[in-house]
Scaffold this active site. Structure first.
Site, PDB file in Angstrom:
ATOM      1  N   ILE A  36      48.829  79.776  21.672  1.00  0.00           N
ATOM      2  CA  ILE A  36      49.195  79.210  22.991  1.00  0.00           C
ATOM      3  C   ILE A  36      48.100  78.322  23.571  1.00  0.00           C
ATOM      4  CG2 ILE A  36      50.984  80.734  23.934  1.00  0.00           C
ATOM      5  CD1 ILE A  36      48.734  82.219  25.400  1.00  0.00           C
ATOM      6  N   GLN A  98      35.607  86.248  17.941  1.00  0.00           N
ATOM      7  CA  GLN A  98      36.912  86.933  18.012  1.00  0.00           C
ATOM      8  C   GLN A  98      37.190  87.338  19.451  1.00  0.00           C
ATOM      9  OE1 GLN A  98      37.321  90.490  15.591  1.00  0.00           O
ATOM     10  NE2 GLN A  98      39.549  90.496  15.812  1.00  0.00           N
ATOM     11  N   HIS A 104      43.727  88.392  12.521  1.00  0.00           N
ATOM     12  CA  HIS A 104      44.603  87.211  12.425  1.00  0.00           C
ATOM     13  C   HIS A 104      43.840  86.078  11.761  1.00  0.00           C
ATOM     14  CE1 HIS A 104      42.500  87.138  16.286  1.00  0.00           C
ATOM     15  NE2 HIS A 104      42.422  85.836  16.114  1.00  0.00           N
TER      16      HIS A 104
HETATM   17  P1  5GP Z   1      40.275  84.784  18.087  1.00  0.00           P
HETATM   18  O1  5GP Z   1      39.305  84.272  19.111  1.00  0.00           O
HETATM   19  O2  5GP Z   1      40.508  86.254  18.326  1.00  0.00           O
HETATM   20  O3  5GP Z   1      39.931  84.457  16.687  1.00  0.00           O
HETATM   21  O4  5GP Z   1      41.627  84.021  18.347  1.00  0.00           O
HETATM   22  C1  5GP Z   1      42.606  84.431  19.221  1.00  0.00           C
HETATM   23  C2  5GP Z   1      43.539  83.265  19.392  1.00  0.00           C
HETATM   24  O5  5GP Z   1      44.696  83.744  20.032  1.00  0.00           O
HETATM   25  C3  5GP Z   1      42.983  82.128  20.255  1.00  0.00           C
HETATM   26  O6  5GP Z   1      43.026  80.923  19.519  1.00  0.00           O
HETATM   27  C4  5GP Z   1      43.888  82.112  21.475  1.00  0.00           C
HETATM   28  O7  5GP Z   1      44.150  80.810  21.914  1.00  0.00           O
HETATM   29  C5  5GP Z   1      45.136  82.812  20.977  1.00  0.00           C
HETATM   30  N1  5GP Z   1      45.856  83.576  21.969  1.00  0.00           N
HETATM   31  C6  5GP Z   1      45.318  84.350  22.959  1.00  0.00           C
HETATM   32  N2  5GP Z   1      46.303  84.961  23.645  1.00  0.00           N
HETATM   33  C7  5GP Z   1      47.472  84.565  23.085  1.00  0.00           C
HETATM   34  C8  5GP Z   1      48.843  84.856  23.364  1.00  0.00           C
HETATM   35  O8  5GP Z   1      49.199  85.605  24.276  1.00  0.00           O
HETATM   36  N3  5GP Z   1      49.770  84.278  22.564  1.00  0.00           N
HETATM   37  C9  5GP Z   1      49.420  83.434  21.535  1.00  0.00           C
HETATM   38  N4  5GP Z   1      50.418  82.911  20.836  1.00  0.00           N
HETATM   39  N5  5GP Z   1      48.144  83.121  21.263  1.00  0.00           N
HETATM   40  C10 5GP Z   1      47.188  83.688  22.012  1.00  0.00           C
END
Ligand code: 5GP
Length: 145
Positions: A36, A98, A104
């Site tokens: 998102i 993260q 993911h």
């Molecule tokens: P991380 O920082 O954990 O590697 O990545 C998490 C990702 O999830 C980020 O790129 C962020 O933009 C995305 N994200 C966070 N909250 C949501 C959500 O509620 N829905 C979706 N589709 N993506 C999300």
């Protein structure tokens, strides 16, 4: 590094259907949906269904399924957006960037003339994301996935 899994994290809620997502792909072990706050158009997340915080907690079966799904979805992202390159990323622990404590994989199209947008910074319009998802879904259909 925190490996205590909390079922209250946002991806766990999406997996349980308690929160919405713009889904492009699903199989027995994984789901993929649009980020998102995309760092580039077509930024997609591949999320194993297993309750694991990071790569170290994931079973070998989950890891195998995740990389196969990531390859499948990345091929479709490549076909849909024709980027100059694609980064595949996966962060373990807050120190590594993260922000969501459920394993993911990021699929991020890269363009020679475009800097990446900030990580988890700016929300994209749902209609724009839906348009991007449709292109990826069409490409997945084309490749028989
Ligand atoms: P991380 O920082 O954990 O590697 O990545 C998490 C990702 O999830 C980020 O790129 C962020 O933009 C995305 N994200 C966070 N909250 C949501 C959500 O509620 N829905 C979706 N589709 N993506 C999300």
């Amino acid at each position: 590094m925190d490996t205590q899994y909390s079922p209250n994290n946002i991806f766990a809620k999406i997996l349980r259907g308690e929160m919405p997502c713009i889904k492009v792909y699903e199989d027995d072990d994984t789901i993929a949906f649009m980020d998102i706050m995309p760092q580039a158009d077509g930024h997609t997340l591949v999320v194993p269904k297993e309750a694991a915080v990071n790569l170290f907690d994931l079973s070998e079966r989950g890891a195998q399924a995740a990389i196969v799904a990531t390859q499948r979805v990345a091929r479709a992202v490549r076909a849909a957006f024709s980027p100059d390159g694609i980064s595949i990323g996966q962060f373990n622990g807050a120190a590594a960037g993260q922000t969501v404590p459920h394993i993911h994989f990021h699929i991020v199209p890269r363009y020679n003339d475009q800097a990446l947008r900030g990580h988890a910074r700016d929300m994209q319009e749902p209609d724009v994301l839906k348009g991007h998802a449709e292109r990826i879904i069409a490409a997945l259909r084309e490749q028989g996935a």
